[in-house]
Design a protein around this motif. Structure first.
Motif, PDB file in Angstrom:
ATOM      1  N   ARG A 110      19.999  -6.388 -31.853  1.00  0.00           N
ATOM      2  CA  ARG A 110      21.264  -6.254 -30.999  1.00  0.00           C
ATOM      3  C   ARG A 110      22.060  -7.581 -30.586  1.00  0.00           C
ATOM      4  O   ARG A 110      22.745  -7.841 -29.693  1.00  0.00           O
ATOM      5  CB  ARG A 110      20.735  -5.545 -29.340  1.00  0.00           C
ATOM      6  CG  ARG A 110      20.200  -4.420 -29.429  1.00  0.00           C
ATOM      7  CD  ARG A 110      20.133  -3.824 -28.070  1.00  0.00           C
ATOM      8  NE  ARG A 110      19.608  -2.274 -28.000  1.00  0.00           N
ATOM      9  CZ  ARG A 110      18.253  -1.963 -28.106  1.00  0.00           C
ATOM     10  NH1 ARG A 110      17.375  -2.776 -28.373  1.00  0.00           N
ATOM     11  NH2 ARG A 110      18.184  -0.745 -28.005  1.00  0.00           N
ATOM     12  N   VAL A 111      21.870  -8.442 -31.571  1.00  0.00           N
ATOM     13  CA  VAL A 111      22.491  -9.794 -31.744  1.00  0.00           C
ATOM     14  C   VAL A 111      23.134 -10.007 -33.020  1.00  0.00           C
ATOM     15  O   VAL A 111      22.994  -9.201 -33.986  1.00  0.00           O
ATOM     16  CB  VAL A 111      21.366 -10.922 -31.597  1.00  0.00           C
ATOM     17  CG1 VAL A 111      20.688 -10.795 -29.927  1.00  0.00           C
ATOM     18  CG2 VAL A 111      20.380 -10.863 -32.498  1.00  0.00           C
TER      19      VAL A 111
ATOM     20  N   SER B 213      20.814  -6.431 -24.881  1.00  0.00           N
ATOM     21  CA  SER B 213      21.924  -6.872 -25.202  1.00  0.00           C
ATOM     22  C   SER B 213      22.670  -8.153 -24.195  1.00  0.00           C
ATOM     23  O   SER B 213      22.563  -7.695 -23.007  1.00  0.00           O
ATOM     24  CB  SER B 213      22.958  -5.848 -25.382  1.00  0.00           C
ATOM     25  OG  SER B 213      22.380  -5.080 -26.383  1.00  0.00           O
ATOM     26  N   GLY B 214      22.963  -9.237 -24.838  1.00  0.00           N
ATOM     27  CA  GLY B 214      23.592 -10.174 -23.745  1.00  0.00           C
ATOM     28  C   GLY B 214      22.543 -10.986 -23.300  1.00  0.00           C
ATOM     29  O   GLY B 214      23.286 -11.767 -22.483  1.00  0.00           O
ATOM     30  N   ARG B 215      21.532 -10.843 -23.443  1.00  0.00           N
ATOM     31  CA  ARG B 215      20.364 -11.525 -22.643  1.00  0.00           C
ATOM     32  C   ARG B 215      19.317 -12.143 -23.483  1.00  0.00           C
ATOM     33  O   ARG B 215      18.938 -11.292 -24.762  1.00  0.00           O
ATOM     34  CB  ARG B 215      19.858 -10.773 -21.469  1.00  0.00           C
ATOM     35  CG  ARG B 215      20.771 -10.582 -20.425  1.00  0.00           C
ATOM     36  CD  ARG B 215      20.380  -9.925 -19.367  1.00  0.00           C
ATOM     37  NE  ARG B 215      20.998  -9.888 -17.964  1.00  0.00           N
ATOM     38  CZ  ARG B 215      21.236 -10.905 -17.161  1.00  0.00           C
ATOM     39  NH1 ARG B 215      20.829 -11.895 -17.311  1.00  0.00           N
ATOM     40  NH2 ARG B 215      22.329 -10.627 -16.144  1.00  0.00           N
TER      41      ARG B 215
ATOM     42  N   GLN C 229      22.255 -19.989 -25.537  1.00  0.00           N
ATOM     43  CA  GLN C 229      23.185 -20.180 -24.373  1.00  0.00           C
ATOM     44  C   GLN C 229      24.624 -20.811 -24.779  1.00  0.00           C
ATOM     45  O   GLN C 229      25.369 -20.232 -24.556  1.00  0.00           O
ATOM     46  CB  GLN C 229      22.430 -21.081 -23.381  1.00  0.00           C
ATOM     47  CG  GLN C 229      21.375 -20.284 -22.767  1.00  0.00           C
ATOM     48  CD  GLN C 229      20.756 -21.011 -21.633  1.00  0.00           C
ATOM     49  OE1 GLN C 229      20.376 -22.265 -21.680  1.00  0.00           O
ATOM     50  NE2 GLN C 229      20.909 -20.469 -20.315  1.00  0.00           N
TER      51      GLN C 229
ATOM     52  N   TYR D 262      26.015 -18.665 -28.522  1.00  0.00           N
ATOM     53  CA  TYR D 262      26.318 -17.473 -28.280  1.00  0.00           C
ATOM     54  C   TYR D 262      26.581 -16.638 -26.839  1.00  0.00           C
ATOM     55  O   TYR D 262      26.730 -15.489 -26.929  1.00  0.00           O
ATOM     56  CB  TYR D 262      25.048 -16.544 -29.106  1.00  0.00           C
ATOM     57  CG  TYR D 262      25.176 -16.840 -30.516  1.00  0.00           C
ATOM     58  CD1 TYR D 262      25.809 -16.357 -31.586  1.00  0.00           C
ATOM     59  CD2 TYR D 262      24.145 -17.957 -31.035  1.00  0.00           C
ATOM     60  CE1 TYR D 262      25.961 -16.701 -32.738  1.00  0.00           C
ATOM     61  CE2 TYR D 262      24.153 -18.147 -32.483  1.00  0.00           C
ATOM     62  CZ  TYR D 262      25.215 -17.697 -33.337  1.00  0.00           C
ATOM     63  OH  TYR D 262      25.307 -17.994 -34.462  1.00  0.00           O
ATOM     64  N   GLY D 263      26.418 -17.681 -25.923  1.00  0.00           N
ATOM     65  CA  GLY D 263      26.653 -17.234 -24.611  1.00  0.00           C
ATOM     66  C   GLY D 263      25.563 -16.126 -23.955  1.00  0.00           C
ATOM     67  O   GLY D 263      26.225 -15.492 -22.924  1.00  0.00           O
ATOM     68  N   LEU D 264      24.510 -15.968 -24.548  1.00  0.00           N
ATOM     69  CA  LEU D 264      23.630 -15.258 -23.969  1.00  0.00           C
ATOM     70  C   LEU D 264      23.049 -15.768 -22.434  1.00  0.00           C
ATOM     71  O   LEU D 264      22.712 -16.912 -22.451  1.00  0.00           O
ATOM     72  CB  LEU D 264      22.272 -15.008 -24.811  1.00  0.00           C
ATOM     73  CG  LEU D 264      22.593 -14.538 -26.434  1.00  0.00           C
ATOM     74  CD1 LEU D 264      21.257 -14.137 -26.989  1.00  0.00           C
ATOM     75  CD2 LEU D 264      23.596 -13.328 -26.230  1.00  0.00           C
TER      76      LEU D 264
ATOM     77  N   SER E 194      17.248 -13.918 -19.200  1.00  0.00           N
ATOM     78  CA  SER E 194      16.809 -12.945 -18.075  1.00  0.00           C
ATOM     79  C   SER E 194      15.886 -13.376 -16.985  1.00  0.00           C
ATOM     80  O   SER E 194      15.198 -14.488 -17.162  1.00  0.00           O
ATOM     81  CB  SER E 194      16.050 -11.637 -19.064  1.00  0.00           C
ATOM     82  OG  SER E 194      14.836 -12.190 -19.550  1.00  0.00           O
TER      83      SER E 194
END
Length: 280
Positions: A136-137, A247-249, A267, A270-272, A275
């Motif tokens: 998911r990345v 996804s996204g974290r 971070q 990729y802006g994750l 959590s």
């Protein structure tokens, strides 16, 4: 292959030590803690093969014969269902075929490891990750972190042996930044289960002498020389374990030896978002 063990739904068990390095033992999948075999029952002893150089860099032509011999010997043992000690980019590890249920049981038993603790999967190439995981990345993120001293936790695919970590839908993926391990995984041609070469609750190993008590229970020991600085506690932290299943974290399951660089990539590039399960 033996029948898959029933799933206990312990998704949180992924937060236990995945892959190289671990803490004290916990409860087992079946309520059992597998004890290491008695020395009286040990085999005569493992075959020891020393790699040319340190194994982290592929051997040059004059030394290629020794490199190839070690690869062929390790692949033969792994395909026969044996457990082999190997060097990685972080610690010495124990490897076996992730598709061989008997070999998986042998790893737990010889370490005295709780069966509630998962084993990581070692692969040879980033492209192989897509076969065994639901990714998911972005692929670029995988390539930024792998090969490297990280374990990336993702949702497992149906391709993996159901007897491998049956208590969780997740799996930790390792591609060590270590030439011998990459060659070994590619030559073996399938997923390898990987964990640290030490008895559970004991310190991780940076050279083959440190886990000499396990030798009688192994088929082969690949000696790649000392790993890291044995005087530095940070060198025994093992890989940084990152949960990328949402996804996204991202979640830091274990800080390990590459926490700062890994977090910066996730971070800043990729802006994750971290959590709530991340370690402080």
């Amino acid at each position: 292959m033996s029948p898959a063990r029933p799933c206990t739904g312990l998704r949180a068990a992924v937060a236990a030590s995945i892959g190289l390095g671990e803490g004290p033992t916990g409860s087992a999948r079946s309520g059992r803690l597998l004890r290491p075999p008695s020395p009286a029952l040990a085999a005569p002893g493992a075959r020891l093969l020393r790699l040319p150089g340190n194994g982290a860099v592929r051997a040059a032509s004059p030394e290629r014969a020794g490199w190839t011999e070690a690869l062929r010997a390790a692949v033969a043992e792994l395909r026969a269902g044996a457990v082999v000690a190997v060097p990685t980019d972080t610690l010495y590890g124990l490897a076996c075929s992730a598709s061989c249920s008997t070999a998986l049981d042998a790893v737990y038993r010889l370490k005295g490891r709780s069966e509630a603790k998962p084993l990581a999967v070692c692969l040879g190439r980033v492209a192989d990750v897509y076969r065994y995981c639901q990714v998911r990345v972005p692929e670029e993120l995988l390539k930024d972190l792998l090969p490297g001293p990280v374990t990336l936790v993702m949702e497992r695919s149906e391709e993996l042996n159901k007897d491998l970590n049956p208590f969780t839908p997740l799996v930790g993926i390792r591609i060590p930044d270590h030439a011998f391990m990459q060659d070994l995984a590619q030559m073996f041609g399938g997923p390898l289960a990987l964990t640290s070469a030490n008895l559970s609750s004991q310190a991780s190993s940076l050279n083959v002498e440190e886990f000499q008590d396990l030798w009688p229970h192994l088929s082969l020991v690949i000696d790649g020389g000392p790993i890291g600085d044995g005087q530095s506690p940070e060198c025994r932290l093992g890989s940084t374990v990152v949960d990328l299943s949402v996804s996204g974290r991202f979640g830091i399951i274990r800080p390990g030896c590459a926490l700062e660089s890994t977090t910066a990539i996730l971070q800043q590039k990729y802006g994750l978002l971290p959590s709530h399960r991340s370690c402080p």
